[in-house]
Design an enzyme around this catalytic site. Structure first.
Site, mmCIF file in Angstrom:
data_model
loop_
_atom_site.group_PDB
_atom_site.id
_atom_site.type_symbol
_atom_site.label_atom_id
_atom_site.label_comp_id
_atom_site.label_asym_id
_atom_site.label_seq_id
_atom_site.Cartn_x
_atom_site.Cartn_y
_atom_site.Cartn_z
ATOM 1 N N THR A 1 41.366 -142.094 -10.555
ATOM 2 C CA THR A 1 40.875 -143.086 -9.593
ATOM 3 C C THR A 1 41.815 -144.290 -9.476
ATOM 4 O O THR A 1 42.638 -144.557 -10.341
ATOM 5 C CB THR A 1 39.475 -143.571 -10.008
ATOM 6 O OG1 THR A 1 39.536 -143.986 -11.373
ATOM 7 C CG2 THR A 1 38.433 -142.494 -9.844
ATOM 8 N N CYS B 1 42.608 -143.042 -17.072
ATOM 9 C CA CYS B 1 41.363 -143.676 -16.633
ATOM 10 C C CYS B 1 41.631 -145.178 -16.413
ATOM 11 O O CYS B 1 42.077 -145.860 -17.330
ATOM 12 C CB CYS B 1 40.303 -143.476 -17.709
ATOM 13 S SG CYS B 1 38.727 -144.112 -17.226
ATOM 14 N N MET C 1 32.515 -145.927 -15.841
ATOM 15 C CA MET C 1 31.548 -145.346 -16.773
ATOM 16 C C MET C 1 31.898 -145.724 -18.217
ATOM 17 O O MET C 1 31.020 -145.828 -19.069
ATOM 18 C CB MET C 1 31.528 -143.808 -16.663
ATOM 19 C CG MET C 1 31.404 -143.243 -15.254
ATOM 20 S SD MET C 1 29.937 -143.776 -14.386
ATOM 21 C CE MET C 1 28.684 -142.860 -15.219
ATOM 22 N N ASN D 1 33.695 -146.594 -9.858
ATOM 23 C CA ASN D 1 32.946 -146.387 -11.096
ATOM 24 C C ASN D 1 33.712 -146.932 -12.284
ATOM 25 O O ASN D 1 34.938 -146.950 -12.310
ATOM 26 C CB ASN D 1 32.606 -144.899 -11.299
ATOM 27 C CG ASN D 1 33.677 -144.160 -12.078
ATOM 28 O OD1 ASN D 1 33.715 -144.197 -13.312
ATOM 29 N ND2 ASN D 1 34.579 -143.509 -11.352
#
Ligand SMILES: Cc1cc2nc3c(=O)[nH]c(=O)nc-3n(C[C@H](O)[C@H](O)[C@H](O)COP(=O)(O)O)c2cc1C
Length: 300
Positions: free
Chosen positions: A188, A127, A70, A68
């Site tokens: 992640t 992130c 986002m 992902n």
């Protein structure tokens, strides 16, 4: 068997948590997660101002999980405070995940959410597809951010670490030295998927972060390494889909676990299933409390 734990001063009814970004920030949804059995919830990361995030496609399924990007969409801290007030009225233990460009912004957001009754903070410096990733890749900047937040609030501060570094222990130690009350690992893993017909990366941001079972061995390794080098408690996250995965994290050194992608496979019943599995395992392995299991893999 009672699974209640105390984590950096936070009293939780069990060691499972919703991980950040998986089910947003709405009090009604987070309430459902808590009612389904989570020990507490972690909100989507909140920044200083409203942010739309990246355009679609921003998530793609791959073998073993999802990638992902986002782009940290969120309503900004001021709007979020209304949800936090409701979460408090509902008595939902809430760790608020926050991010910002620098230590001043982190501290400003931290102050606002601490004043409104957040149980704890999780600093998203990790992130892999947003600017904050550079903070969590640098021990000195990590220290600055953690110190600024710790000087501003008195609630427990957890620092969420990225696996996208050569040496995660170096960052963990920097966060601990700066006063972090605990660490969450991992965010992640930086990743990409390419469409073979359009011949370009699938995600609009090209790069994203891999989550799900594919990253569990990486997360276990990170927790194991960090546990040997810091004293503050660890929250393990990455690829947990069943109670056996949670046990593996405890053995590696985690005191609690977060569940993210696993919810998309099983739904919210995963929290209760994992707690039931932990209880049965502790009984069958003759432990009287979960704390006795933490870090057992290091005795080998
Ligand atoms: C769609 C999605 C959004 C996420 N958003 C955030 C976020 O806002 N802040 C954050 O710290 N982590 C975020 N994460 C990372 C998760 O909290 C977690 O660290 C990661 O997904 C690994 O756990 P899992 O394999 O159980 O999903 C996000 C993950 C996904 C899949």
């Amino acid at each position: 068997m009672d699974l209640a734990i105390e984590l950096a001063g936070m009293k939780l009814r069990n060691p499972t948590m919703l991980s950040s970004g998986i089910l947003g920030i709405s009090s009604s949804l987070l309430n459902r997660v808590y009612q389904a059995g989570a020990g507490c919830v972690v909100t989507k990361s909140i920044g200083p101002v409203p942010r739309n995030g990246y355009s679609n496609p921003c998530i793609v399924e791959v073998v073993g999980g999802y990638i992902n990007a986002m782009g940290l969409p969120n309503p900004g801290v001021n709007d979020f405070l209304e949800e936090l007030t409701e979460l408090n009225q509902l008595n939902i233990p809430t760790i608020v995940s926050i991010f910002g460009e620098d230590e001043t912004i982190f501290a400003e957001i931290a102050k606002k959410v601490a004043e409104k009754g957040a149980l704890g903070l999780e600093l998203n410096i990790s992130c892999p597809h947003a600017e904050v990733s550079t903070i969590g890749q640098d021990p000195e900047i990590t220290k600055r951010v953690v110190k600024a937040v710790k000087n501003t609030v008195s609630i427990p501060v957890f620092v969420k670490l990225t696996p996208n570094v050569t040496n995660i222990v170096e960052i963990a130690i920097a966060a601990e030295k700066a006063g972090a009350d605990g660490l969450t690992a991992i965010n992640t893993v930086r990743a990409m998927a390419i469409d073979i017909y359009s011949k370009i990366p699938i995600l609009s941001n090209k790069y994203g972060g891999l989550s799900g079972p594919a990253i569990k061995p990486i997360a276990i390794r990170c927790i194991f390494e960090i546990y040997e080098n810091v004293k503050i408690p660890l929250i393990g996250v990455g690829g947990i889909t069943c109670w056996q995965d949670a046990i593996e994290f405890f053995l590696a050194g985690a005191s609690a676990v977060q569940i993210g992608t696993g919810i998309s496979y099983q739904g919210l019943s995963i929290f209760q299933d994992i707690c039931n599995g932990i209880r049965k395992y502790l009984q069958s392995e003759n432990y009287s409390h979960l704390s006795e299991l933490i870090g057992e893999a290091h005795k080998a």
